[in-house]
Design an enzyme around this catalytic site. Structure first.
Site, PDB file in Angstrom:
ATOM      1  N   HIS A   1      35.110   3.772  32.924  1.00  0.00           N
ATOM      2  CA  HIS A   1      33.792   3.726  32.262  1.00  0.00           C
ATOM      3  C   HIS A   1      33.954   4.799  31.162  1.00  0.00           C
ATOM      4  CE1 HIS A   1      31.483   1.027  34.657  1.00  0.00           C
ATOM      5  NE2 HIS A   1      31.997   1.219  35.540  1.00  0.00           N
TER       6      HIS A   1
ATOM      7  N   GLU B   1      32.522   5.159  28.815  1.00  0.00           N
ATOM      8  CA  GLU B   1      31.072   5.179  28.218  1.00  0.00           C
ATOM      9  C   GLU B   1      29.993   6.253  29.012  1.00  0.00           C
ATOM     10  OE1 GLU B   1      31.918   3.057  29.958  1.00  0.00           O
ATOM     11  OE2 GLU B   1      30.298   2.020  31.335  1.00  0.00           O
TER      12      GLU B   1
ATOM     13  N   CYS C   1      35.381  -2.690  33.034  1.00  0.00           N
ATOM     14  CA  CYS C   1      35.163  -2.582  34.705  1.00  0.00           C
ATOM     15  C   CYS C   1      34.616  -4.250  34.733  1.00  0.00           C
ATOM     16  CB  CYS C   1      34.050  -1.759  35.222  1.00  0.00           C
ATOM     17  SG  CYS C   1      34.390  -1.415  36.957  1.00  0.00           S
TER      18      CYS C   1
HETATM   19  N1  GLN Z   1      32.463  -4.059  41.460  1.00  0.00           N
HETATM   20  C1  GLN Z   1      32.068  -4.603  40.197  1.00  0.00           C
HETATM   21  C2  GLN Z   1      32.588  -6.160  40.086  1.00  0.00           C
HETATM   22  O1  GLN Z   1      33.153  -6.633  40.763  1.00  0.00           O
HETATM   23  C3  GLN Z   1      32.609  -3.934  38.969  1.00  0.00           C
HETATM   24  C4  GLN Z   1      32.066  -2.359  39.054  1.00  0.00           C
HETATM   25  C5  GLN Z   1      31.598  -1.898  37.857  1.00  0.00           C
HETATM   26  O2  GLN Z   1      31.533  -2.569  36.718  1.00  0.00           O
HETATM   27  N2  GLN Z   1      31.744  -0.598  37.662  1.00  0.00           N
HETATM   28  O3  GLN Z   1      32.010  -6.985  39.270  1.00  0.00           O
END
Ligand code: GLN
Length: 197
Positions: free
Chosen positions: A178, A180, A86
């Site tokens: 995710h 994890e 992410c």
């Molecule tokens: N929205 C976050 C970003 O732009 C990422 C979200 C996440 O890691 N769950 O960095």
């Protein structure tokens, strides 16, 4: 905690912000040696690095401290395996949209932040990673980005609703979800194997 039970260096989990503790928990459950990385100098002691989810803009602020960003770039350019989930994937990307921001520029993808819209803050969906698992994987998306472009040298290993959600470019693995946060060890096991390749 570091437990060395094989010949490899432990997996480093970047622990400056975000859900690094959940990655650590997953590695612990897999009995995979790991250590938390808070300072650039600690990269010398790890065989691979997990960059967790969180807030990429906050992590960027820490990257300029102590040269953490440059140290990660060197680490990855030297061929060491890195896995970004992410926000971690956003930091690794070559191009970031919504809005554009600083990035390490190591993974040849264009990624759009918060791309599912504000209404869909988080969701759990089923996706396919056929090379990793014959069955669908539960995928947790939290204010997730969408990979809008995949460069020539990038392999799409996982898709969800037709979109690429797990990609690989040599030593770099990146997920917009995710792994994890589920019980499923498939993606972490795949990353762990990259350390011994
Ligand atoms: N929205 C976050 C970003 O732009 C990422 C979200 C996440 O890691 N769950 O960095």
């Amino acid at each position: 905690m570091v437990t060395m039970n094989d010949g490899h260096k432990p997996i480093g989990v970047l622990a400056i912000q975000g859900d690094f503790a959940m990655h650590a928990k997953m590695l612990e459950r897999m009995s995979a040696p790991y250590t938390l990385v808070k300072h650039a100098s600690e990269l010398a002691d790890v065989g691979g690095l997990i960059m967790p989810g969180g807030e990429s803009t906050t992590m960027l602020k820490f990257f300029s401290n102590e040269g953490m960003g440059d140290a990660i770039k060197e680490f990855v350019t030297a061929g060491k395996p890195v896995f970004g989930t992410c926000a971690g994937a956003i930091l690794l990307a070559k191009e970031v949209l919504n809005p554009s921001q600083e990035r390490l520029g190591l993974l040849d993808i264009t990624i759009e932040r918060n791309a599912y819209g504000r209404q869909v803050d988080s969701s759990v969906r089923l996706g396919e990673c056929p090379e990793l698992s014959p069955r669908p994987l539960e995928m947790v998306f939290i204010r997730a980005p969408i990979i809008r472009r995949v460069g020539e040298g990038v392999r799409v290993l996982g898709r969800c609703a037709g979109l690429p959600v797990l990609v690989e470019q040599h030593n770099i693995l990146a997920a917009t979800f995710h792994p994890e946060l589920t019980e499923d060890e498939t993606v972490h096991r795949y990353f762990r194997k990259k350390l011994s390749q």
